[in-house]
Design an enzyme around this catalytic site. Sequence first.
Site, short mmCIF file in Angstrom:
data_model
loop_
_atom_site.label_atom_id
_atom_site.label_comp_id
_atom_site.label_asym_id
_atom_site.label_seq_id
_atom_site.Cartn_x
_atom_site.Cartn_y
_atom_site.Cartn_z
N ARG A 145 -111.90 -9.63 26.99
CA ARG A 145 -113.31 -10.16 27.73
C ARG A 145 -114.46 -9.75 26.87
O ARG A 145 -114.56 -8.62 26.37
CB ARG A 145 -113.57 -9.82 29.07
CG ARG A 145 -113.77 -8.26 29.43
CD ARG A 145 -115.32 -7.82 29.26
NE ARG A 145 -115.32 -6.52 29.97
CZ ARG A 145 -116.29 -5.59 29.55
NH1 ARG A 145 -117.12 -5.91 28.45
NH2 ARG A 145 -116.42 -4.32 30.26
N GLU A 190 -122.26 -8.72 37.04
CA GLU A 190 -122.94 -7.67 36.61
C GLU A 190 -123.77 -8.14 35.34
O GLU A 190 -124.91 -7.77 35.09
CB GLU A 190 -121.84 -6.49 35.89
CG GLU A 190 -122.65 -5.60 35.00
CD GLU A 190 -121.77 -4.22 34.76
OE1 GLU A 190 -120.87 -4.05 35.82
OE2 GLU A 190 -121.84 -3.50 33.87
N ARG A 197 -120.08 -12.87 31.77
CA ARG A 197 -118.65 -12.19 31.31
C ARG A 197 -117.61 -13.43 30.96
O ARG A 197 -117.18 -14.23 31.92
CB ARG A 197 -118.18 -11.22 32.38
CG ARG A 197 -118.84 -10.12 32.70
CD ARG A 197 -118.71 -9.14 31.70
NE ARG A 197 -119.29 -7.99 31.87
CZ ARG A 197 -118.83 -6.90 32.39
NH1 ARG A 197 -117.66 -6.93 33.09
NH2 ARG A 197 -119.59 -5.84 32.50
N CYS A 219 -125.26 -2.86 31.32
CA CYS A 219 -124.57 -1.51 31.21
C CYS A 219 -124.67 -1.17 29.66
O CYS A 219 -124.11 -1.65 28.87
CB CYS A 219 -123.29 -1.55 31.95
SG CYS A 219 -122.62 0.10 31.80
N THR A 239 -122.53 0.65 28.55
CA THR A 239 -121.10 0.68 28.12
C THR A 239 -120.69 -0.73 27.18
O THR A 239 -119.77 -0.97 26.81
CB THR A 239 -120.03 0.97 29.08
OG1 THR A 239 -120.15 0.16 30.24
CG2 THR A 239 -120.43 2.33 29.82
N ARG A 296 -113.93 -5.86 25.63
CA ARG A 296 -112.88 -4.88 26.12
C ARG A 296 -111.65 -5.68 26.29
O ARG A 296 -111.55 -6.73 26.97
CB ARG A 296 -113.25 -4.56 27.66
CG ARG A 296 -112.51 -3.48 28.48
CD ARG A 296 -112.95 -3.08 29.59
NE ARG A 296 -112.10 -3.83 30.58
CZ ARG A 296 -111.14 -3.16 31.27
NH1 ARG A 296 -110.41 -1.94 30.83
NH2 ARG A 296 -110.63 -3.96 32.32
N ARG A 347 -107.71 2.67 33.52
CA ARG A 347 -108.13 2.46 35.04
C ARG A 347 -106.91 2.14 35.76
O ARG A 347 -105.92 1.65 35.12
CB ARG A 347 -108.92 1.19 34.63
CG ARG A 347 -110.23 1.49 33.71
CD ARG A 347 -111.08 0.08 33.83
NE ARG A 347 -112.24 0.34 33.17
CZ ARG A 347 -113.22 -0.49 33.17
NH1 ARG A 347 -112.99 -1.98 33.65
NH2 ARG A 347 -114.34 -0.34 32.42
N GLU A 384 -112.06 -1.04 38.33
CA GLU A 384 -112.39 0.12 37.63
C GLU A 384 -112.51 1.43 38.16
O GLU A 384 -112.21 2.29 37.41
CB GLU A 384 -113.65 -0.25 36.53
CG GLU A 384 -114.79 0.08 37.25
CD GLU A 384 -116.11 -0.07 36.32
OE1 GLU A 384 -116.99 -0.88 36.29
OE2 GLU A 384 -116.04 0.78 35.30
#
Length: 371
Positions: free
Chosen positions: A141, A240, A244, A286, A288, A295, A324, A329
């Site tokens: 993703r 988020e 995505r 975020c 990250t 990811r 994870r 997560e």
Amino acid sequence: MCDKRLCSCRKKSAAMAVDPATLEKLEEGYDLLSTSNSPSLLKKYLTREIFDQLKKRKTSYGSTLLHVIQSGLKNLDSGVGIYAPDPEAYTLFAELFDPIIEDYHGGFTSKDIHPLPDWGSPADMGNLDPSGEYVISTRVRTGRSLADFPFNPSMTESQYEEIQTQVVEAFGKLEGELKGQYYPLTGMQKDVQKKLIDDHFLFKEGDRFLQAAEACKYWPTGRGIYLNDAKTFLVWCNEEDHLRIISMQEGGDLGEVYERLVRAVTSLERKLTFSRNERIGYLNFCPTNLGNAVRASVHAKLPKLSANLKKFEEIAGMYNLQVRGTRGEHEEGEGGVFDISNKRRMGLTEYEALIEMRNGVLEMIRLEKES
Ligand code: ARG
């Protein structure tokens, strides 16, 4: 309505000082954090000195330091603890973001420049587990934000709607295998919603980290999911991140999964302009999810290796992988099945991130066979 990027309302909020109530919340939160034993990167890098430097700053979207740190203040068990309320926050609050980015992304310093996008050749990835013994499913993703919009806590209700309108229009142009349907959360039947969640397609509402970050305002307005007919390609809208973009399927054929994602992102890019910063790459909510924001993960069964969880995580760390649980997560692994993914997303291209994940997973499978 103040959707327009430089409307007078934005200029006004930038000129206005941070209000006393916000400053008070910041001071209270800081005292609590600094006396806690929070493991977060927020706690590690928010020194009194940096806190004092940043606490009176405000972006042109009206975002303050409180927007940045409120999730980590409320959830002292955060690993990271901060979010960017808008694209400007990464520069205006750089004194806090930079060291956290460097720590999380394996040494990407404030002097480093993220490479230009390069998807490379998906066919190189191949199948991670042709025997089908270890890898249950594969997923890649990336996150994308639409240029000129703020992120969750600083978005208006109509901006959630505007983003949804723009992306649904872009979904309409997807072709072939990527063709599908958009399901808005607003008005979704409960049984449809439950089925989509149980099948691991749809996000759940109420992640406490996102809630504390003020990322769930006006829920379910503007939220939804696009799903292709084969259910191997999906896009989350306004969870988020604005977007995505996800490609996934059963088994270990990373090449096929990655190729589908590349095709989808390339196609969406023709219609949408994504938010990107020359130094830190694609911008998302975020820290990250900066850089390539990719990811790549597998759900894998490695019972021998994972018998000692601490050692398992240590091995993963050696290959820059993150382990994870499979239900989300912040959840545990179930039945010896874990979600294993690349951790770094900055300082390396999309292709290099995939290769990093591929090599690490292949090595972990080799170790499992040996033990
Ligand atoms: N804010 C949470 C924490 O600090 C999540 C961080 C990474 N995950 C994410 N979905 N952005 O633990």
